[in-house]
Design a protein around this motif. Structure first.
Motif, PDB file in Angstrom:
ATOM      1  N   LEU A  92     -23.783  79.604  -0.104  1.00 33.52           N
ATOM      2  CA  LEU A  92     -24.689  78.833   0.592  1.00 33.52           C
ATOM      3  C   LEU A  92     -26.155  78.644  -0.236  1.00 33.52           C
ATOM      4  O   LEU A  92     -26.752  77.816  -0.304  1.00 33.52           O
ATOM      5  N   GLY A  93     -26.215  79.836  -1.376  1.00 34.83           N
ATOM      6  CA  GLY A  93     -27.366  79.653  -2.283  1.00 34.83           C
ATOM      7  C   GLY A  93     -27.036  78.355  -3.114  1.00 34.83           C
ATOM      8  O   GLY A  93     -28.042  77.810  -3.735  1.00 34.83           O
ATOM      9  N   THR A  94     -25.811  78.299  -3.441  1.00 33.69           N
ATOM     10  CA  THR A  94     -25.611  77.016  -4.336  1.00 33.69           C
ATOM     11  C   THR A  94     -25.662  75.832  -3.898  1.00 33.69           C
ATOM     12  O   THR A  94     -26.500  74.944  -4.189  1.00 33.69           O
ATOM     13  N   ALA A  95     -25.573  75.667  -2.443  1.00 36.51           N
ATOM     14  CA  ALA A  95     -25.469  74.553  -1.516  1.00 36.51           C
ATOM     15  C   ALA A  95     -27.262  74.302  -1.662  1.00 36.51           C
ATOM     16  O   ALA A  95     -27.421  73.061  -1.837  1.00 36.51           O
ATOM     17  N   LEU A  96     -27.968  75.367  -1.256  1.00 41.39           N
ATOM     18  CA  LEU A  96     -29.297  75.054  -1.388  1.00 41.39           C
ATOM     19  C   LEU A  96     -29.821  74.566  -2.805  1.00 41.39           C
ATOM     20  O   LEU A  96     -30.844  73.743  -3.065  1.00 41.39           O
ATOM     21  N   LYS A  97     -29.317  75.070  -3.563  1.00 46.46           N
ATOM     22  CA  LYS A  97     -29.781  74.652  -5.138  1.00 46.46           C
ATOM     23  C   LYS A  97     -29.393  73.168  -5.384  1.00 46.46           C
ATOM     24  O   LYS A  97     -30.366  72.346  -5.966  1.00 46.46           O
ATOM     25  N   VAL A  98     -28.116  72.824  -4.979  1.00 42.67           N
ATOM     26  CA  VAL A  98     -27.717  71.369  -5.045  1.00 42.67           C
ATOM     27  C   VAL A  98     -28.494  70.347  -4.218  1.00 42.67           C
ATOM     28  O   VAL A  98     -28.867  69.444  -4.855  1.00 42.67           O
ATOM     29  N   LEU A  99     -29.212  70.843  -3.145  1.00 40.46           N
ATOM     30  CA  LEU A  99     -30.090  69.997  -2.294  1.00 40.46           C
ATOM     31  C   LEU A  99     -31.360  69.981  -2.887  1.00 40.46           C
ATOM     32  O   LEU A  99     -31.809  68.862  -2.886  1.00 40.46           O
ATOM     33  N   ASN A 100     -31.847  71.060  -3.657  1.00 45.88           N
ATOM     34  CA  ASN A 100     -33.158  70.917  -4.175  1.00 45.88           C
ATOM     35  C   ASN A 100     -33.031  70.188  -5.521  1.00 45.88           C
ATOM     36  O   ASN A 100     -33.857  69.202  -5.471  1.00 45.88           O
ATOM     37  N   ASP A 101     -31.943  70.068  -6.348  1.00 47.21           N
ATOM     38  CA  ASP A 101     -31.564  69.444  -7.304  1.00 47.21           C
ATOM     39  C   ASP A 101     -31.693  67.874  -6.743  1.00 47.21           C
ATOM     40  O   ASP A 101     -32.166  67.058  -7.267  1.00 47.21           O
ATOM     41  N   MET A 102     -30.987  67.577  -5.648  1.00 45.09           N
ATOM     42  CA  MET A 102     -30.998  66.067  -5.276  1.00 45.09           C
ATOM     43  C   MET A 102     -32.387  65.579  -4.918  1.00 45.09           C
ATOM     44  O   MET A 102     -32.897  64.473  -4.939  1.00 45.09           O
ATOM     45  N   ILE A 103     -33.013  66.664  -4.112  1.00 45.10           N
ATOM     46  CA  ILE A 103     -34.439  65.917  -3.669  1.00 45.10           C
ATOM     47  C   ILE A 103     -35.310  65.791  -5.024  1.00 45.10           C
ATOM     48  O   ILE A 103     -36.217  64.826  -5.183  1.00 45.10           O
ATOM     49  N   GLN A 104     -35.299  66.830  -6.089  1.00 47.34           N
ATOM     50  CA  GLN A 104     -36.097  66.512  -7.226  1.00 47.34           C
ATOM     51  C   GLN A 104     -35.413  65.305  -7.952  1.00 47.34           C
ATOM     52  O   GLN A 104     -36.311  64.361  -8.593  1.00 47.34           O
ATOM     53  N   GLU A 105     -34.218  64.698  -7.841  1.00 49.12           N
ATOM     54  CA  GLU A 105     -33.757  63.693  -8.504  1.00 49.12           C
ATOM     55  C   GLU A 105     -34.103  62.526  -7.867  1.00 49.12           C
ATOM     56  O   GLU A 105     -34.564  61.396  -8.667  1.00 49.12           O
ATOM     57  N   ASP A 106     -34.215  62.620  -6.581  1.00 46.95           N
ATOM     58  CA  ASP A 106     -34.543  61.453  -5.748  1.00 46.95           C
ATOM     59  C   ASP A 106     -36.334  61.317  -5.874  1.00 46.95           C
ATOM     60  O   ASP A 106     -36.693  60.278  -5.853  1.00 46.95           O
ATOM     61  N   GLY A 107     -37.022  62.311  -6.043  1.00 46.52           N
ATOM     62  CA  GLY A 107     -38.342  62.292  -6.096  1.00 46.52           C
ATOM     63  C   GLY A 107     -38.894  61.948  -7.462  1.00 46.52           C
ATOM     64  O   GLY A 107     -40.052  61.536  -7.642  1.00 46.52           O
ATOM     65  N   ASP A 108     -38.096  61.943  -8.702  1.00 48.32           N
ATOM     66  CA  ASP A 108     -38.555  61.562  -9.977  1.00 48.32           C
ATOM     67  C   ASP A 108     -39.040  60.179 -10.016  1.00 48.32           C
ATOM     68  O   ASP A 108     -40.146  59.841 -10.757  1.00 48.32           O
ATOM     69  N   PRO A 109     -38.204  59.145  -9.742  1.00 51.04           N
ATOM     70  CA  PRO A 109     -38.705  57.838  -9.905  1.00 51.04           C
ATOM     71  C   PRO A 109     -40.150  57.402  -9.372  1.00 51.04           C
ATOM     72  O   PRO A 109     -40.804  56.553  -9.719  1.00 51.04           O
TER      73      PRO A 109
END
Length: 114
Positions: A92-109
């Motif tokens: 679950l910790g890795t799943a949360l990290k992936v979600l955070n990375d996805m949010i960061q990736e979507d937020g950067d542009p």
């Protein structure tokens, strides 16, 4: 060839989501049945464990491995399947990290455009 690759990747992604949904619904039904009958993971006769009909046990993993050959599953487009896979494995910790990375990736542009 790129169009064909993209179509294959999209089909594998959709298949992965569908298999995960089928397994989730089947588990919920089995859990509800076990709760009402007082036993866990058995069918109505009480002899055989409940399995998803028509879905081989490793279908999700096989599909995920094939998708991984064609695309970066850590990208925000395909990350949902990676999150589901991590949840299935109890990470679950890795799943949360992936979600955070996805949010960061979507937020950067958006941040760069402002």
């Amino acid at each position: 060839m790129e169009t064909t690759r993209d179509q294959l990747a999209e089909a594998l992604y959709q298949k992965g989501l569908a298999v995960a949904e089928i397994e989730f619904v089947s588990q919920e039904k089995a859990s509800a049945k076990a709760t009402t009958e007082g036993s866990e993971d058995v069918d109505a006769s009480g002899d055989v464990p409940v399995q998803t009909p028509g879905v081989p046990p490793n279908l999700f993993e096989e599909n995920f491995a094939e998708l991984k050959k064609w695309v970066d599953v850590k990208s925000s487009k395909y990350g949902t399947l990676l999150v589901i896979r991590e949840q299935r494995h109890g990470r679950l910790g890795t799943a949360l990290k992936v979600l955070n990375d996805m949010i960061q990736e979507d937020g950067d542009p958006e941040e760069e455009a402002v």
